[in-house]
Design an enzyme around this catalytic site. Structure first.
Site, PDB file in Angstrom:
ATOM      1  N   VAL A 475       0.840  -1.197   0.000  1.00  0.00           N
ATOM      2  CA  VAL A 475       0.000   0.000   0.000  1.00  0.00           C
ATOM      3  C   VAL A 475       0.878   1.250   0.000  1.00  0.00           C
ATOM      4  O   VAL A 475       0.752   2.121   0.833  1.00  0.00           O
ATOM      5  CB  VAL A 475      -1.008   0.026   1.169  1.00  0.00           C
ATOM      6  CG1 VAL A 475      -2.236  -0.768   0.807  1.00  0.00           C
ATOM      7  CG2 VAL A 475      -0.390  -0.497   2.449  1.00  0.00           C
ATOM      8  N   LYS A 510       5.691  -4.794   6.563  1.00  0.00           N
ATOM      9  CA  LYS A 510       5.884  -5.024   7.998  1.00  0.00           C
ATOM     10  C   LYS A 510       4.623  -5.415   8.747  1.00  0.00           C
ATOM     11  O   LYS A 510       4.667  -6.135   9.729  1.00  0.00           O
ATOM     12  CB  LYS A 510       6.450  -3.751   8.643  1.00  0.00           C
ATOM     13  CG  LYS A 510       7.826  -3.393   8.136  1.00  0.00           C
ATOM     14  CD  LYS A 510       8.339  -2.145   8.807  1.00  0.00           C
ATOM     15  CE  LYS A 510       9.407  -1.471   7.969  1.00  0.00           C
ATOM     16  NZ  LYS A 510       8.865  -0.698   6.837  1.00  0.00           N
ATOM     17  N   VAL A 634       1.979  -4.466 -18.186  1.00  0.00           N
ATOM     18  CA  VAL A 634       2.439  -3.805 -19.417  1.00  0.00           C
ATOM     19  C   VAL A 634       1.611  -2.545 -19.632  1.00  0.00           C
ATOM     20  O   VAL A 634       0.388  -2.608 -19.701  1.00  0.00           O
ATOM     21  CB  VAL A 634       2.266  -4.740 -20.642  1.00  0.00           C
ATOM     22  CG1 VAL A 634       2.756  -4.048 -21.907  1.00  0.00           C
ATOM     23  CG2 VAL A 634       2.993  -6.057 -20.426  1.00  0.00           C
ATOM     24  N   LEU A 638      -3.110   1.032 -19.682  1.00  0.00           N
ATOM     25  CA  LEU A 638      -3.454   0.919 -21.107  1.00  0.00           C
ATOM     26  C   LEU A 638      -3.966  -0.498 -21.386  1.00  0.00           C
ATOM     27  O   LEU A 638      -3.420  -1.463 -20.851  1.00  0.00           O
ATOM     28  CB  LEU A 638      -2.224   1.179 -21.983  1.00  0.00           C
ATOM     29  CG  LEU A 638      -1.648   2.589 -21.973  1.00  0.00           C
ATOM     30  CD1 LEU A 638      -0.415   2.638 -22.869  1.00  0.00           C
ATOM     31  CD2 LEU A 638      -2.673   3.606 -22.429  1.00  0.00           C
ATOM     32  N   GLU A 695      10.799   1.915 -11.084  1.00  0.00           N
ATOM     33  CA  GLU A 695      10.767   0.842 -10.080  1.00  0.00           C
ATOM     34  C   GLU A 695      11.584   1.353  -8.885  1.00  0.00           C
ATOM     35  O   GLU A 695      12.377   2.291  -9.028  1.00  0.00           O
ATOM     36  CB  GLU A 695      11.445  -0.418 -10.637  1.00  0.00           C
ATOM     37  CG  GLU A 695      10.751  -1.042 -11.834  1.00  0.00           C
ATOM     38  CD  GLU A 695       9.500  -1.817 -11.480  1.00  0.00           C
ATOM     39  OE1 GLU A 695       9.457  -2.407 -10.381  1.00  0.00           O
ATOM     40  OE2 GLU A 695       8.554  -1.815 -12.282  1.00  0.00           O
ATOM     41  N   LYS A 710       8.292  -7.113 -19.860  1.00  0.00           N
ATOM     42  CA  LYS A 710       7.021  -6.747 -20.491  1.00  0.00           C
ATOM     43  C   LYS A 710       6.862  -7.401 -21.856  1.00  0.00           C
ATOM     44  O   LYS A 710       5.799  -7.947 -22.176  1.00  0.00           O
ATOM     45  CB  LYS A 710       6.915  -5.223 -20.621  1.00  0.00           C
ATOM     46  CG  LYS A 710       6.698  -4.547 -19.280  1.00  0.00           C
ATOM     47  CD  LYS A 710       6.792  -3.034 -19.407  1.00  0.00           C
ATOM     48  CE  LYS A 710       6.500  -2.367 -18.071  1.00  0.00           C
ATOM     49  NZ  LYS A 710       6.861  -0.956 -18.067  1.00  0.00           N
TER      50      LYS A 710
END
Ligand code: ADP
Ligand code: ASP
Ligand code: MG
Length: 851
Positions: A475, A510, A634, A638, A695, A710
């Site tokens: 999250v 955690k 990917v 989209l 990333e 991808k």
């Protein structure tokens, strides 16, 4: 005459008894009435415990008698005016002394026989009925206490005696025919009777309903009313299903089936006597007397409900006899049933395979041991001759039943039942359908019963919406946005798509937060709370609940703990959402899919791992009817994968895919101008990371791994079993960039600035832009073969190319297929960013929920 029966909870407290008195006082004005009462709630259990305690030689039984005495004395003091209290209190005292003397015998002998148990249990009903009779007496009602032991005659099967209906009818009719016995009110204890020797017997737990029916049938009453603590019979046990609906009318047969298969509201044998006498039976609520309740009568109402209700029985075991020699054994079934009947074992369901090589019966778990001995003894010879296997026992099972007389006119009811269960991974051990088609029953594992009842209730009674349970791992930025989006869209989804999405679990690396009622989706204290939970502690926003670690709904734990909890909850329509980039989270997919938990993955690790692993996950999803969706692997939200899936499913074949698949790299090369705008390559990468387009380790983007994953996923979705190692990658990052931490990487990037400048200048000199392109070619004109290739790398892009005018963090995918051979099918748009990625995940959740 009319008969009114009040159950344990209706006489459980002084306030409840006062309500009973008010109801009965009004009714006796219209017609003479027999009022049958149960023991005060809990008293029958206490009396059994009392006997057991005494039999164990435990003197604590004496204190238990004191509390029993106190409870009934309190009732006398509260219900009777002081002038009448003394005689009622001495009546209670005398009965308690009888209990004491029975218990002293049990204590001394150390034996608590079933006969003694019946005797002891009977005091519950005797006390309650006598106290209430005294209350009516005090109110001036013309009443008499009717000793059911003298009226209802049974055999001597203690604890579940069989009523001698003919003798009982006669006894009751003779009593009422006597002109000296005419009163406005007859107060009778339920549950109790006596055998030929005059020993007290009981009619089985919950048997006061049956006492009411016996009185009603014997005197041909105009009506039998069963007063309890709910407003009638419901479509399911209201303790299990919040949305259970009241049933205004139901046929005797339907009510009988529902109670036979576990609906505790009415004791199963109750219906038969009133059905034969055609006496209308009402279920009414003592605590809401104006509510009409349920009418049980001859006809099943002709309404739109194909099924009338759902019920279940816990603690069942399945006994199966199998063997090739079974066909040859004459009277086989009769012998099996006789063997069980001799031991008083009642069979709840029977299924037999048409090949006659096996027969299974469902019985209550406490009968298992006895059944095994009885059946193996009956068939000892055949077992020795190996014509039969010894009795096979399967435990920890439950029965679920759907009931309704209309189902025989509606095809597809069982199809719907079994597909709803099957789609949620509920394994069915045995099925039975009465030839009259009033019910369909299935034996399932006990741990699935709650889930099954909810699913069936939703499928047959709640056309309004489907409840979906979502668990989110991860999250951070995207997860937070996803929760906000779900919260905002909740009403729309419920009103337009009939979906109620409940987020029931949230985990980060955690901590974990679980609330099966639905987590409060507010992000912070000041945002409005439109949580769908009733739990008051749940008014705290989810992020704060997750951050705290004290409440018992919050656990610190690993992803394995989280997944274990999901499997244990066993909630219907469960979806696990992986918004991490973590391999150990991806490792849990197989386990989740095997439990029919649908998966929505933003995480690319699983789909880009070994081909065999990817293929296995897809197969598991199919096998267990779970969705496995990963559109955001990917091009963020989209519609790349869904478009590709549609092409392939409709028979198209992919020749070639060319794409810019990294929003990050596009952003970087669109913002890097060889240092001319004052920004070094390192600074541009840093900016991309800060804006959330990379990333956590930007090398996964810059080194090409992310793009390789991808294109690999696209190739696989196009039907080619490609492996990661087969993809060519010409990295533009100098080797030292891959050493050390993310911080080391940024330092190295600064050092390598001349290298990046040189890359930029070379492209600019040729009038080109730099783009990181992924390319897949099937090399077989779209057909499957092992020669498919894929590569990724930095390219000089001419102004004439589709890729040249690709700005910001956009992605562009060109599908060249058999249907789009020259002019490709083009998908273009933002391919990175928390908001769009969250919306892609959200769309997958909706797809999974509607699957
Ligand atoms: P009493 O003490 O009045 O005999 P019971 O406890 O025997 O009452 O039966 C009433 C209870 O039956 C309800 O409180 C409810 O929890 C349970 N129940 C189970 N299945 C159903 C159903 N289908 N409809 C209504 N109540 C049901
Ligand atoms: N008191 C008995 C029991 O608890 C009978 C009844 O309540 O109907 O089972
Ligand atoms: Mg009952």
């Amino acid at each position: 005459m009319q008969v009114l029966k009040f159950g344990g909870s209706s006489v459980g407290t002084i306030a409840a008894i006062s309500k009973v008195i008010a109801i009965v006082k009004a009714r006796v004005q219209t017609k003479p009435s027999i009022v049958v009462v149960s023991a005060m709630s809990g008293v029958t259990d206490q009396l059994i415990l009392l006997g057991q305690t005494a039999a164990q030689g435990n003197e604590a039984y004496q204190t238990m008698i004191q509390s029993l005495a106190q409870k009934h004395e309190d009732a006398v003091l509260a219900l009777l005016p002081s002038a009448q209290q003394a005689s009622a209190l001495s009546m209670v005292k005398a009965l308690i002394q009888e209990i004491e003397s029975h218990c002293a015998t049990i204590f001394n002998e150390g034996i608590f026989s079933l006969r003694m148990q019946d005797c002891l249990m009977s005091y519950g009903e005797i006390l309650s009925s006598k106290i209430i009779a005294a209350a009516f007496e005090a109110e001036g009602v013309d009443q008499v206490w009717l000793d059911s032991r003298a009226m209802i005659k049974t055999n001597s099967t203690y604890s579940s005696a069989v009523v001698d209906r003919a003798l009982t009818n006669q006894t009751i009719q003779v009593y009422f025919a006597n002109p000296n016995n005419q009163h406005a009110l007859y107060m009778a204890p339920g549950f109790i009777a006596s055998d030929a020797e005059g020993h007290t017997t009981t009619l089985g737990r919950g048997g006061s309903d049956y006492s009411g029916a016996i009185y009603a049938a014997s005197i041909n009453a105009s009506i039998l009313e069963i007063w309890t603590d709910v407003s009638g019979m419901m479509t399911a046990d209201p303790r299990m299903v919040n949305n259970a609906k009241e049933i205004p009318k139901i046929s005797y047969h339907e009510a009988m089936e529902l109670s036979h298969f576990g609906a505790k509201i009415i004791y199963p044998p109750t219906i038969l006597p009133v059905m034969h006498a055609r006496i209308p039976l009402w279920i009414k609520n003592t605590f809401e007397p104006a509510h009409p309740g349920t009418l049980i009568e001859n006809e099943s109402p002709k309404d739109n409900n194909v099924i009338r209700g759902i019920s279940s029985i816990k603690d069942i075991c399945l006994l199966s006899l199998e063997g090739a020699g079974m066909v040859a054994i004459p009277g086989f079934t009769k012998r099996l049933f006789d063997a069980l009947a001799k031991k008083q074992i009642s069979i709840i369901i029977i299924t037999q395979s048409s090949s006659e090589h096996s027969i299974s019966v469902g019985v209550s778990v406490q009968d298992t041991h006895l059944a095994k001995i009885a059946v193996d003894a009956e068939f000892e010879e055949e077992i020795n001759l190996q014509l039969l296997e010894p009795l096979i026992i399967e435990k920890e099972l439950s029965i679920i039943a759907i009931v309704g007389e209309q189902m025989r006119n509606h095809p597809g009811v069982s199809g719907k039942m079994f597909s709803v269960l099957g789609n949620n991974g509920i394994n069915i051990r045995a099925i039975a359908q009465g030839s009259s088609e009033k019910n369909i029953t299935a034996v399932i594992e006990a741990q699935d019963v709650q889930k099954a009842i909810h699913l069936l209730h939703e499928a047959f009674f709640e056309t309004a919406y489907k409840q979906v349970h979502v668990y989110i791992a991860g999250v951070g930025n995207v997860g937070g946005k996803l929760i906000d989006q779900i919260k905002k869209q909740a009403d729309y989804l419920q009103n337009h798509l009939g979906l109620q999405i409940k987020i029931v679990g949230i985990a980060n690396s955690k901590k974990q937060l679980i609330n099966l009622e639905g987590i409060n989706l507010s992000h912070s204290k000041d945002s409005s709370n439109n949580s769908h939970s009733k739990d008051s502690s749940n008014s705290i926003p989810w992020a704060d609940q997750l951050a705290a670690a004290s409440s018992n709904t919050i656990h610190a734990g690993t992803i394995q703990d989280f997944v274990k909890a999901i499997v244990n909850h066993n909630l219907r329509n469960s979806i696990f959402v992986d918004i991490t980039a973590n391999a150990s989270v991806a490792d849990t997919y197989a386990q989740l899919l095997s439990h029919s938990v649908s998966l929505v993955a933003c995480n690319k690790i699983a789909c880009s791992s070994d081909y065999a692993h990817y293929a296995n996950l897809k197969a598991l999803a199919r096998k267990h009817h779970a969705a496995f969706l990963f559109e955001t692997n990917v091009g963020a939200s989209l519609p790349v994968i869904s478009t590709l899936n549609d092409l392939i499913r409709s028979g198209d074949q992919v020749n070639k895919i060319e794409a810019v698949l990294s929003g990050t790299l596009n952003f970087v090369f669109n913002h890097y101008e060889g240092g001319k705008n004052g920004k070094s390559f390192a600074q541009v990468v840093k900016q991309a990371q800060e804006e959330g387009y990379t990333e956590p380790d930007p090398r996964l983007d810059l080194g090409g791994t992310d793009v390789m994953r991808k294109i690999l996923i696209l190739a696989r979705e196009a039907g080619h079993p490609l492996e990661m190692e087969a993809i060519e990658n010409e990295s533009f990052l100098p080797a030292p960039c891959f050493n050390g931490s993310v911080a080391d990487f940024y330092l190295e990037l600064e050092k390598q600035e001349p290298h990046f400048k040189q890359l930029y200048n070379a492209a600019a000199a040729a009038g080109c832009k730099l783009k990181f392109i992924a390319k897949f070619e099937s090399n077989a004109n779209g057909k499957m073969n092992a020669k498919a290739t894929a590569k990724v790398g930095l390219q000089h892009i001419q102004p004439s190319s589709d890729f040249y005018h690709l700005y910001g963090k956009d992605n562009l995918v060109l599908f060249y297929t058999q249907r789009y051979p020259e002019q490709p099918l083009v998908i273009k748009g933002a391919g990175a960013g928390a908001d769009v990625t969250a919306s892609g995940v959200f769309a997958d959740i909706i797809r999974a929920a509607r699957a």
